[in-house]
Design an enzyme around this catalytic site. Structure first.
Site, short mmCIF file in Angstrom:
data_model
loop_
_atom_site.label_atom_id
_atom_site.label_comp_id
_atom_site.label_asym_id
_atom_site.label_seq_id
_atom_site.Cartn_x
_atom_site.Cartn_y
_atom_site.Cartn_z
N ARG A 151 0.84 -1.20 0.00
CA ARG A 151 0.00 0.00 0.00
C ARG A 151 0.88 1.25 0.00
NH1 ARG A 151 -2.43 -4.02 -0.28
NH2 ARG A 151 -4.40 -4.67 0.68
N GLU B 83 -2.04 -14.14 -7.15
CA GLU B 83 -2.57 -14.41 -5.81
C GLU B 83 -3.05 -15.85 -5.82
OE1 GLU B 83 -2.83 -13.33 -2.29
OE2 GLU B 83 -3.32 -11.42 -3.29
N TYR C 119 -6.84 -9.37 6.23
CA TYR C 119 -7.80 -8.29 6.03
C TYR C 119 -8.72 -8.04 7.22
CZ TYR C 119 -6.32 -8.09 1.13
OH TYR C 119 -5.59 -7.95 -0.02
N TYR D 182 -5.31 0.34 -4.63
CA TYR D 182 -4.26 0.81 -3.74
C TYR D 182 -2.92 0.82 -4.46
CZ TYR D 182 -4.55 -4.26 -3.02
OH TYR D 182 -4.64 -5.61 -3.21
N HIS E 157 1.87 -13.38 -4.53
CA HIS E 157 1.17 -13.35 -3.24
C HIS E 157 0.44 -14.67 -2.99
CE1 HIS E 157 1.47 -8.96 -2.38
NE2 HIS E 157 1.72 -8.93 -3.68
ZN LIG Z 1 0.03 -10.59 -0.17
#
Ligand SMILES: [Zn+2]
Ligand SMILES: [Zn+2]
Lengths: 315, 315
Positions: free
Chosen positions: B73, B180, B290, B166, B118
């Site tokens: 971010r 991801e 999250y 972001y 990720h």
């Molecule tokens: Zn990540």
């Protein structure tokens, strides 16, 4: 000899604690303990003190396993007797405090039962962890819980290994019981894992209430998995892992691993086989927290423990 | 108009980076990047510079998401232009360094493509994350990868949302691509997730090589899931969650959520239903990282993007 002489009369279990957050990123126990700290109705039983408690609040706050050192390895005689004056790691301070509140470990004033709530990233399902094969109270309780959970499985892991047994948070109690439910990632709360843990605790408290009411529990046997050996990942000379748990072993906790079965898969695609002579039952397979402990999984063997009948001793 | 005029001629992609460890506890990318730093044979392609790189080494060392602040971010204009003299958070320092090495963000000297690797605890499978619906190069690449992965699914998440987009680590490149892959707990390496990520990268590099060799890619369409809305857990006045993802929603990433479907289960057993007017496709369901971002899942809508034919521009 009459069957009467085979009944072991045990002390009433009047003080019980439920520990959450011994590892600050294992969410089910943290949420359950906090929930019951706010409203204990669900865990109240007649004549029983039942105390929910967060053991490592700073680790919970940071959602990390520990701050300075693993609390669930910190209850050693050396730590518990360490002088207050030294600058102790946070978890050692906590261990001393917990030992004062719920112990002293090994003493007659210690809490009767401590349930310590843990989660694992391994596919272990619902698991009860015992530290002694001769604790009749715990064996009878575990037998009761397994029956009450059926048809759902509840495995029993027995860690009495001279080297691999460690000084747990729950070990301050007379009857220490670990609950390990997975798979659940660190920092995540899954409803199925949460509800399994909650149900096991309900049955456990029911058992204690029945016992305290004088109910006699007949002789029983308990199938357990006894800790045998720690297996590490293959590593290079820098200590970095060079292989992963093999897909045929991943998620197969409690299933037999035979000589010649795939165990690891190296990054360059080679399969490493299990070479042990005897069939073992691996568990804690690919647990996140055990990479740093040099453990890819632990092997166990199956064993059947027999327990005497028990009832409460009448004074 | 001839079909010829519909071909977009794009710049060659000569410099590619593969980022691992943007989040220090997402193991697949960390292990892959480290593996390729030691031996790059697998990612070498003729005429291509392909640089594997660990973006947040201190977080990797501690096996934590970040040290001071989320690196993924941190690539805001303010951070990237912050004066060296200030005492900056570690990840802001890193962002500035990464921007110097692989950027500058938005500049003509920036790397052509960055793949940022990720993992997620959500059941998202293999997912490619795009930041623009008009990046023809990325759309064609994603189309190529999806076809090459079949019959295995590879979903595409498009985050162009004015508020929810972001400033990612990969955003310093001309063509930023997020990978991801899940589900995988933090701190754990699962062989199936590792191999999926590796295979996607192979196809991605193959595409770039073909493109650089002058191959023309015909017009195509790409099914994407466009980020719509962030959904938080129910919370009490202290900010603590009071409910879990409902078992009917847990692990159902990319599946339709209709008005009236179960969404959360409160600790006291009430089901909270989804009340939105339109069917949405949730993803990042119950992602560990999250909770602190007040997000239980993100809703998406399905969309079909069309992409022009492309080929390399000949100078
Ligand atoms: Zn990540
Ligand atoms: Zn634990």
């Amino acid at each position: 000899m009459s069957s009467r002489t085979n009944i072991s009369c045990l002390q009433e279990a009047k003080r019980v604690a439920i520990f959450g957050g011994t590892h600050g990123n294992e969410m089910s126990g943290i949420v359950l303990a906090n929930m019951w700290i706010q409203n204990a109705t669900e865990i109240e039983r007649k004549g029983l003190v039942c105390k929910p408690f967060i053991t490592n609040p700073r680790a919970v706050e940071k959602c990390t396993r520990y701050i300075d050192t693993d609390l669930n390895r910190a209850f050693t005689p050396e730590n518990l007797s360490a002088s207050e004056l030294e600058a102790l790691p946070y978890e050692v301070q906590r261990a001393k405090e917990i030992n004062q509140m719920f112990g002293p470990k090994g003493g007659s004033d210690a809490y009767d039962v401590i349930f310590d709530l843990h989660n694992t990233t391994s596919n272990m399902g619902s698991t009860l962890i015992l530290e002694s094969s001769t604790d009749l109270f715990n064996l009878q309780m575990v037998h009761y819980i397994k029956k009450a959970m059926a048809p759902h499985t509840c495995s029993v892991l027995l860690n009495e290994h001279p080297q691999l047994k460690y000084s747990t948070t729950r070990s301050v109690a007379k009857h220490p019981v670990g609950l390990e439910v997975g798979p659940q990632p660190q920092g995540v709360l899954r409803s199925n894992v949460f509800e399994s843990m909650r149900t096991i605790l309900k049955h456990a408290l029911d058992f204690i209430e029945l016992f305290n009411n004088g109910v006699e529990f007949p002789p029983c046997t308990v199938n357990v998995f006894r800790v045998q050996e720690r297996m590490d990942y293959p590593r290079d000379t820098n200590g970095n892992i060079t292989a992963m748990v093999h897909p045929h072993l991943q998620d197969c906790d409690w299933e037999p691993l035979n000589r010649g079965d795939p165990m690891f898969l190296t990054f360059d695609g080679r399969t490493i086989l299990y070479e042990g002579a005897n069939t073992v039952y691996p568990t804690f397979i690919n647990e996140a927290a055990y990479y740093e402990k040099q453990q890819a999984f632990v092997t166990t063997c199956r064993e059947i423990l027999a327990a005497n009948a028990i009832r409460k001793a009448f004074k």
